[in-house]
Structure formats: C-alpha cells, structure tokens
Design a protein around this motif. Structure first.
Motif, PDB file in Angstrom:
ATOM      1  N   THR A 123      -4.768  -9.166   6.741  1.00  0.00           N
ATOM      2  CA  THR A 123      -6.013  -9.191   5.970  1.00  0.00           C
ATOM      3  C   THR A 123      -7.226  -8.940   6.850  1.00  0.00           C
ATOM      4  OG1 THR A 123      -4.955 -10.758   4.467  1.00  0.00           O
ATOM      5  CG2 THR A 123      -7.342 -10.511   4.292  1.00  0.00           C
ATOM      6  N   SER A 124      -7.243  -9.536   8.026  1.00  0.00           N
ATOM      7  CA  SER A 124      -8.354  -9.329   8.943  1.00  0.00           C
ATOM      8  C   SER A 124      -8.509  -7.855   9.298  1.00  0.00           C
ATOM      9  CB  SER A 124      -8.133 -10.157  10.212  1.00  0.00           C
ATOM     10  OG  SER A 124      -9.118  -9.868  11.164  1.00  0.00           O
ATOM     11  N   PHE A 125      -7.417  -7.202   9.627  1.00  0.00           N
ATOM     12  CA  PHE A 125      -7.497  -5.786   9.997  1.00  0.00           C
ATOM     13  C   PHE A 125      -7.733  -4.894   8.786  1.00  0.00           C
ATOM     14  CE2 PHE A 125      -5.288  -7.210  13.949  1.00  0.00           C
ATOM     15  CZ  PHE A 125      -6.365  -6.962  14.784  1.00  0.00           C
ATOM     16  N   LEU A 126      -7.283  -5.300   7.618  1.00  0.00           N
ATOM     17  CA  LEU A 126      -7.609  -4.544   6.404  1.00  0.00           C
ATOM     18  C   LEU A 126      -9.124  -4.560   6.172  1.00  0.00           C
ATOM     19  CD1 LEU A 126      -6.971  -3.049   3.745  1.00  0.00           C
ATOM     20  CD2 LEU A 126      -6.671  -5.304   2.699  1.00  0.00           C
ATOM     21  N   ILE A 127      -9.728  -5.733   6.314  1.00  0.00           N
ATOM     22  CA  ILE A 127     -11.183  -5.843   6.144  1.00  0.00           C
ATOM     23  C   ILE A 127     -11.893  -4.970   7.189  1.00  0.00           C
ATOM     24  CG2 ILE A 127     -13.166  -7.409   6.276  1.00  0.00           C
ATOM     25  CD1 ILE A 127     -11.206  -9.619   5.220  1.00  0.00           C
ATOM     26  N   GLY A 128     -11.451  -5.050   8.431  1.00  0.00           N
ATOM     27  CA  GLY A 128     -12.054  -4.240   9.482  1.00  0.00           C
ATOM     28  C   GLY A 128     -11.913  -2.755   9.216  1.00  0.00           C
ATOM     29  N   ASN A 129     -10.736  -2.327   8.778  1.00  0.00           N
ATOM     30  CA  ASN A 129     -10.528  -0.906   8.469  1.00  0.00           C
ATOM     31  C   ASN A 129     -11.387  -0.472   7.287  1.00  0.00           C
ATOM     32  OD1 ASN A 129      -8.705  -0.866  10.558  1.00  0.00           O
ATOM     33  ND2 ASN A 129      -6.896  -0.850   9.261  1.00  0.00           N
ATOM     34  N   GLY A 130     -11.554  -1.347   6.317  1.00  0.00           N
ATOM     35  CA  GLY A 130     -12.435  -1.042   5.185  1.00  0.00           C
ATOM     36  C   GLY A 130     -13.877  -0.879   5.632  1.00  0.00           C
ATOM     37  N   LEU A 131     -14.321  -1.767   6.531  1.00  0.00           N
ATOM     38  CA  LEU A 131     -15.684  -1.649   7.058  1.00  0.00           C
ATOM     39  C   LEU A 131     -15.871  -0.352   7.830  1.00  0.00           C
ATOM     40  CD1 LEU A 131     -16.379  -5.316   8.173  1.00  0.00           C
ATOM     41  CD2 LEU A 131     -17.434  -4.084   6.274  1.00  0.00           C
ATOM     42  N   LEU A 132     -14.855   0.040   8.606  1.00  0.00           N
ATOM     43  CA  LEU A 132     -14.939   1.320   9.321  1.00  0.00           C
ATOM     44  C   LEU A 132     -15.078   2.490   8.342  1.00  0.00           C
ATOM     45  CD1 LEU A 132     -12.341   0.900  12.206  1.00  0.00           C
ATOM     46  CD2 LEU A 132     -14.827   1.126  12.416  1.00  0.00           C
ATOM     47  N   SER A 133     -14.337   2.421   7.239  1.00  0.00           N
ATOM     48  CA  SER A 133     -14.437   3.474   6.219  1.00  0.00           C
ATOM     49  C   SER A 133     -15.842   3.534   5.627  1.00  0.00           C
ATOM     50  CB  SER A 133     -13.429   3.237   5.096  1.00  0.00           C
ATOM     51  OG  SER A 133     -12.117   3.335   5.580  1.00  0.00           O
ATOM     52  N   ILE A 134     -16.410   2.377   5.365  1.00  0.00           N
ATOM     53  CA  ILE A 134     -17.769   2.327   4.799  1.00  0.00           C
ATOM     54  C   ILE A 134     -18.800   2.833   5.809  1.00  0.00           C
ATOM     55  CG2 ILE A 134     -19.589   0.739   4.031  1.00  0.00           C
ATOM     56  CD1 ILE A 134     -17.264  -0.910   2.712  1.00  0.00           C
ATOM     57  N   LEU A 135     -18.623   2.464   7.075  1.00  0.00           N
ATOM     58  CA  LEU A 135     -19.562   2.943   8.096  1.00  0.00           C
ATOM     59  C   LEU A 135     -19.464   4.460   8.265  1.00  0.00           C
ATOM     60  CD1 LEU A 135     -19.183   0.126  10.773  1.00  0.00           C
ATOM     61  CD2 LEU A 135     -21.184   0.582   9.332  1.00  0.00           C
ATOM     62  N   ALA A 136     -18.251   5.005   8.100  1.00  0.00           N
ATOM     63  CA  ALA A 136     -18.074   6.457   8.217  1.00  0.00           C
ATOM     64  C   ALA A 136     -18.672   7.192   7.024  1.00  0.00           C
ATOM     65  CB  ALA A 136     -16.585   6.784   8.354  1.00  0.00           C
ATOM     66  N   ASP A 137     -18.698   6.529   5.871  1.00  0.00           N
ATOM     67  CA  ASP A 137     -19.233   7.168   4.662  1.00  0.00           C
ATOM     68  C   ASP A 137     -19.963   6.111   3.826  1.00  0.00           C
ATOM     69  OD1 ASP A 137     -19.861   8.580   2.386  1.00  0.00           O
ATOM     70  OD2 ASP A 137     -17.794   9.210   1.955  1.00  0.00           O
ATOM     71  N   PRO A 138     -21.243   5.856   4.118  1.00  0.00           N
ATOM     72  CA  PRO A 138     -22.006   4.813   3.416  1.00  0.00           C
ATOM     73  C   PRO A 138     -22.073   4.999   1.900  1.00  0.00           C
ATOM     74  CG  PRO A 138     -23.182   5.525   5.372  1.00  0.00           C
ATOM     75  CD  PRO A 138     -22.026   6.468   5.192  1.00  0.00           C
ATOM     76  N   ARG A 139     -21.775   6.195   1.419  1.00  0.00           N
ATOM     77  CA  ARG A 139     -21.776   6.414  -0.037  1.00  0.00           C
ATOM     78  C   ARG A 139     -20.714   5.542  -0.717  1.00  0.00           C
ATOM     79  NH1 ARG A 139     -20.755  12.597  -0.240  1.00  0.00           N
ATOM     80  NH2 ARG A 139     -19.318  11.840   1.322  1.00  0.00           N
ATOM     81  N   LEU A 140     -19.673   5.179   0.030  1.00  0.00           N
ATOM     82  CA  LEU A 140     -18.636   4.307  -0.526  1.00  0.00           C
ATOM     83  C   LEU A 140     -19.223   2.959  -0.936  1.00  0.00           C
ATOM     84  CD1 LEU A 140     -15.755   5.035   2.008  1.00  0.00           C
ATOM     85  CD2 LEU A 140     -15.828   5.711  -0.402  1.00  0.00           C
TER      86      LEU A 140
END
Length: 177
Positions: A123-140
């Motif tokens: 769960t911790s790494f899922l949250i981190g990976n999700g944050l990375l996705s959002i940082l890569a594309d703030p439109r998300l």
C-alpha cells in the motif's frame, strides 16, 4: 499525514506520508488506539526492512528490538480481547474457528505479522507510485478532484502500470498442469 509534512516545511514523501497511511489503517483495522499508531508505523518499517531489505547492523538491532516489543504487546492484546464481542480484526480472529478449532496465538501472530508487512509494503508503494503519476501529469489530480468517481480507475491503472510488487517468486510444491 499531510499536516506533518506541512508543519515540517517538507520532507520525504515516501517516509513521511506514504508509509504512515497503511500502518495507521492496519492499526485501526486491528483495533489499536490512535496513541499506538506510531508504534505500528515503526514496527511496519522494521518488518518490511527485515523481509525485503538488506538491513545494516544498526537496522538489524532495531528489527530485533521490534520483535521483542511485538511479542509481549501482542500477548497483552490477545488476553485483553479474548471473548470480547468487538468488530476489530483481533476480536474477530480470537473468535474465528477452523475445523471447529480456534486459531492458536501463533497463528494469530503470523496473520498480524503478514498483514503488517504485506499491507504496509504494497500500500505504501502504491500510494507513492500514484503520487509519481500525478506529479508526471498534474491533469490527473484535476480530473480526480473534479470527478472523484474516477479515483478507483486511477488506482487500478497505477496497479496495472506501476505495481508496488514487481516480482514475486513462487515455487510449486507438487507437479501441476
């Protein structure tokens, strides 16, 4: 978790945010009071490091301390919850039966250890990976704020595209087709 980062003026998003959420959720799930959430975070970090990492000498010592703390704490909680009619995982498991036998204290320990390690790590790494996705594309983020109904699809897409566990080895114990 975010309040802590804001108050500190920043920090390590994985350690100071992502790691806190699953440990606190697991603590709540097993009926641990808010005052002991920090304990669960510390234990989860040590257990994940012990299972998936390569601990240094100091870290190995911390893991040993955590294991020594968890045993008596766990025994006290089991004794306290025995026979209680609560809806937390500890209370439910102390009443659970398998083939007309109750789970042993050792089986309960293994369950909680597995929940703490596997639930925290993934769960911790899922949250981190999700944050990375959002940082890569703030439109998300804009999309999810505008339509919270898309959040489950976002989580599924993060799990598909960048899962927290990349490789898990398994060994078949018998021949299978």
């Amino acid at each position: 978790a975010l309040d802590g980062l804001v108050e500190a003026g920043g920090g390590d998003i994985q350690v100071d945010f992502c790691d806190l959420i699953p440990a606190a959720a697991i603590a709540k799930l097993v009926g641990v009071g808010v005052g002991e959430h920090d304990l669960f975070v510390r234990w989860a970090r040590a257990m994940v490091l012990g299972v998936f990492g390569e601990p240094t000498g100091d870290e190995t010592q911390e893991i040993a301390v955590v294991l020594d703390e968890m045993g008596p704490w766990f025994d006290a909680v089991l004794q306290e919850r025995a026979g209680q009619v609560g809806d937390d995982v500890f209370s439910l498991l102390t009443r659970a039966e398998r083939d007309e036998d109750r789970l042993t204290p050792e089986e309960l320990r293994v369950f909680v250890f597995t929940l703490l390690v596997a639930g925290s790590f993934t769960t911790s790494f899922l949250i981190g990976n999700g944050l990375l996705s959002i940082l890569a594309d703030p439109r998300l983020l804009d999309r999810m704020v505008g339509d919270p109904g898309v959040v489950p699809a976002f989580v599924e897409e993060v799990l598909r595209h960048d899962p927290p566990a990349q490789v898990i080895q398994r060994t078949a114990r018998t021949d299978i087709e």
